[in-house]
Structures are given as structure tokens and as C-alpha cells.
Design a protein around this motif. Structure first.
Motif, PDB file in Angstrom:
ATOM      1  N   ARG A   1       0.835  -1.209   0.000  1.00 48.29           N
ATOM      2  CA  ARG A   1       0.000   0.000   0.000  1.00 48.29           C
ATOM      3  C   ARG A   1       0.864   1.251   0.000  1.00 48.29           C
ATOM      4  O   ARG A   1       0.370   2.353  -0.225  1.00 48.29           O
ATOM      5  CB  ARG A   1      -0.988  -0.008   1.160  1.00 48.29           C
ATOM      6  CG  ARG A   1      -0.378   0.037   2.515  1.00 48.29           C
ATOM      7  CD  ARG A   1      -1.445  -0.137   3.592  1.00 48.29           C
ATOM      8  NE  ARG A   1      -0.870  -0.111   4.914  1.00 48.29           N
ATOM      9  CZ  ARG A   1      -0.943   0.918   5.728  1.00 48.29           C
ATOM     10  NH1 ARG A   1      -1.573   2.005   5.354  1.00 48.29           N
ATOM     11  NH2 ARG A   1      -0.383   0.872   6.907  1.00 48.29           N
ATOM     12  N   HIS A   2       2.163   1.078   0.226  1.00 45.97           N
ATOM     13  CA  HIS A   2       3.109   2.197   0.198  1.00 45.97           C
ATOM     14  C   HIS A   2       3.918   2.182  -1.098  1.00 45.97           C
ATOM     15  O   HIS A   2       5.048   2.656  -1.139  1.00 45.97           O
ATOM     16  CB  HIS A   2       4.054   2.139   1.397  1.00 45.97           C
ATOM     17  CG  HIS A   2       3.340   2.188   2.712  1.00 45.97           C
ATOM     18  ND1 HIS A   2       2.670   3.302   3.164  1.00 45.97           N
ATOM     19  CD2 HIS A   2       3.174   1.245   3.664  1.00 45.97           C
ATOM     20  CE1 HIS A   2       2.134   3.053   4.330  1.00 45.97           C
ATOM     21  NE2 HIS A   2       2.415   1.811   4.670  1.00 45.97           N
ATOM     22  N   ALA A   3       3.334   1.586  -2.148  1.00 43.36           N
ATOM     23  CA  ALA A   3       4.024   1.496  -3.439  1.00 43.36           C
ATOM     24  C   ALA A   3       3.076   1.898  -4.555  1.00 43.36           C
ATOM     25  O   ALA A   3       1.861   1.883  -4.398  1.00 43.36           O
ATOM     26  CB  ALA A   3       4.530   0.075  -3.674  1.00 43.36           C
TER      27      ALA A   3
ATOM     28  N   GLN B   1       6.751  -0.033  -7.340  1.00 43.93           N
ATOM     29  CA  GLN B   1       7.830   0.867  -6.945  1.00 43.93           C
ATOM     30  C   GLN B   1       7.431   1.578  -5.657  1.00 43.93           C
ATOM     31  O   GLN B   1       6.383   2.228  -5.610  1.00 43.93           O
ATOM     32  CB  GLN B   1       8.104   1.897  -8.044  1.00 43.93           C
ATOM     33  CG  GLN B   1       8.580   1.270  -9.327  1.00 43.93           C
ATOM     34  CD  GLN B   1       8.662   2.275 -10.461  1.00 43.93           C
ATOM     35  OE1 GLN B   1       8.229   3.413 -10.354  1.00 43.93           O
ATOM     36  NE2 GLN B   1       9.232   1.838 -11.565  1.00 43.93           N
ATOM     37  N   CYS B   2       8.269   1.418  -4.620  1.00 44.79           N
ATOM     38  CA  CYS B   2       7.974   2.053  -3.338  1.00 44.79           C
ATOM     39  C   CYS B   2       7.862   3.569  -3.513  1.00 44.79           C
ATOM     40  O   CYS B   2       8.581   4.164  -4.316  1.00 44.79           O
ATOM     41  CB  CYS B   2       9.065   1.728  -2.320  1.00 44.79           C
ATOM     42  SG  CYS B   2       9.083  -0.004  -1.816  1.00 44.79           S
ATOM     43  N   LEU B   3       6.956   4.168  -2.755  1.00 45.30           N
ATOM     44  CA  LEU B   3       6.779   5.618  -2.797  1.00 45.30           C
ATOM     45  C   LEU B   3       8.028   6.315  -2.266  1.00 45.30           C
ATOM     46  O   LEU B   3       8.893   5.689  -1.657  1.00 45.30           O
ATOM     47  CB  LEU B   3       5.542   6.010  -1.981  1.00 45.30           C
ATOM     48  CG  LEU B   3       4.227   5.420  -2.486  1.00 45.30           C
ATOM     49  CD1 LEU B   3       3.087   5.756  -1.535  1.00 45.30           C
ATOM     50  CD2 LEU B   3       3.917   5.904  -3.893  1.00 45.30           C
ATOM     51  N   GLU B   4       8.104   7.608  -2.464  1.00 42.22           N
ATOM     52  CA  GLU B   4       9.306   8.404  -2.180  1.00 42.22           C
ATOM     53  C   GLU B   4       9.833   8.232  -0.755  1.00 42.22           C
ATOM     54  O   GLU B   4      11.032   8.132  -0.553  1.00 42.22           O
ATOM     55  CB  GLU B   4       9.000   9.875  -2.451  1.00 42.22           C
ATOM     56  CG  GLU B   4      10.208  10.771  -2.330  1.00 42.22           C
ATOM     57  CD  GLU B   4       9.873  12.210  -2.680  1.00 42.22           C
ATOM     58  OE1 GLU B   4      10.380  13.098  -1.983  1.00 42.22           O
ATOM     59  OE2 GLU B   4       9.106  12.438  -3.629  1.00 42.22           O
ATOM     60  N   ASP B   5       8.970   8.200   0.238  1.00 38.47           N
ATOM     61  CA  ASP B   5       9.420   8.121   1.623  1.00 38.47           C
ATOM     62  C   ASP B   5       9.594   6.684   2.121  1.00 38.47           C
ATOM     63  O   ASP B   5       9.710   6.450   3.320  1.00 38.47           O
ATOM     64  CB  ASP B   5       8.433   8.859   2.536  1.00 38.47           C
ATOM     65  CG  ASP B   5       8.433  10.357   2.277  1.00 38.47           C
ATOM     66  OD1 ASP B   5       9.451  10.859   1.763  1.00 38.47           O
ATOM     67  OD2 ASP B   5       7.417  11.016   2.572  1.00 38.47           O
ATOM     68  N   TYR B   6       9.603   5.725   1.198  1.00 40.54           N
ATOM     69  CA  TYR B   6       9.717   4.309   1.548  1.00 40.54           C
ATOM     70  C   TYR B   6      10.793   3.647   0.697  1.00 40.54           C
ATOM     71  O   TYR B   6      11.171   4.147  -0.351  1.00 40.54           O
ATOM     72  CB  TYR B   6       8.375   3.602   1.330  1.00 40.54           C
ATOM     73  CG  TYR B   6       7.300   4.079   2.266  1.00 40.54           C
ATOM     74  CD1 TYR B   6       7.061   3.428   3.465  1.00 40.54           C
ATOM     75  CD2 TYR B   6       6.539   5.210   1.958  1.00 40.54           C
ATOM     76  CE1 TYR B   6       6.076   3.871   4.338  1.00 40.54           C
ATOM     77  CE2 TYR B   6       5.561   5.665   2.827  1.00 40.54           C
ATOM     78  CZ  TYR B   6       5.335   4.992   4.013  1.00 40.54           C
ATOM     79  OH  TYR B   6       4.377   5.433   4.879  1.00 40.54           O
TER      80      TYR B   6
END
Length: 139
Positions: A84-86, A98-103
């Protein structure tokens, strides 16, 4: 069929005579001809014949005015396994995560990046820890 006084068995198309010369066995057209199906389709053997079905990641649909296998957009349908963070990114016949910027991580599992604490925040946390009284057990 009789030929010169001997009886010989014949099999219908899609079958061949077994080693016992008495029964017919299925011909696996998929193993015999690897390119029997068009692009984006895979061969499935059936008794006496075969069918071409869409490969994983593709669905039957209308594409350029004809019915054929087209890309299945897993990101649009929600049939992906991204964290859920991608972010899900559709590809031809599949998808990537692809992982989001802060992950960070592989996209299926994403962990938060730890932002470096400022000196002010570190000092505040230190002072806060000193104010907390520990309860001494009574003897």
C-alpha cells in the motif's frame, strides 16, 4: 481398413495409433508444434485437438478492431500484489511495484525511510526522557 488381407486400424485426425496397433491415442499438438498459437497466446491440448488461450497477464478483448489477447492492466483492476506504500506500474503482460518516495523496498514490501532527527528534536527527546520518573518496586 483392409489391405492385402490384413486389417489395419486408422485413427481420426488429432489421434494416432497406439503401440498396440489397436487403440487410438491423443496427439499433443502443443508439444509437436511450439508456434501453433499466435503471439500472447499459449497452447492447451484437448483430446483430438487443441485450443489457444491468452497467456497469464493478458485477457481476451477487442484490440484494433479484432478480438485478440490484450494486456490485462493489473494496476487498474487492483489484481496486483504491490504494497500500500508502493505505486503499481503496468507493463505488457505484467506489472511492477515501486515504493513511494518516503519508503524503500522491493515494491511488494516497503519500509519507511527514517528521516534524520534534528539536534533540537534529539535534545527535546533527551529532556523528556529525564523527566520521566521510573517507579521503584517496593521491598
Amino acid at each position: 481398413m483392409e489391405r492385402g488381407g490384413a486389417v489395419r486400424c486408422l485413427c481420426p485426425p488429432g489421434l494416432h495409433l497406439a503401440a498396440n496397433n489397436k487403440t487410438c491415442e491423443d496427439v499433443d499438438e502443443c508439444q509437436r508444434d511450439a508456434d501453433v498459437c499466435p503471439l500472447r497466446q499459449t497452447c492447451r491440448n484437448t483430446f483430438g485437438s487443441f485450443v489457444c488461450v491468452c497467456r497469464d497477464g493478458f485477457v481476451m478483448g477487442t484490440l484494433k478492431g479484432s478480438v485478440q489477447c490484450r494486456d490485462k492492466d493489473e494496476c487498474l483492476t487492483g489484481s496486483h500484489w504491490c504494497s500500500r506504500h508502493a505505486q503499481c506500474v503496468n507493463t505488457d503482460g505484467s506489472y511492477t511495484c515501486q515504493c513511494l518516495e518516503d519508503y524503500f523496498g522491493n515494491g511488494h514490501t516497503c519500509w519507511p525511510r527514517r528521516a534524520p532527527q534534528s539536534k533540537a528534536l534529539m535534545y527535546f527527546n533527551y529532556k523528556l526522557s529525564k523527566r520521566t520518573k521510573q517507579i521503584q518496586p517496593s521491598s
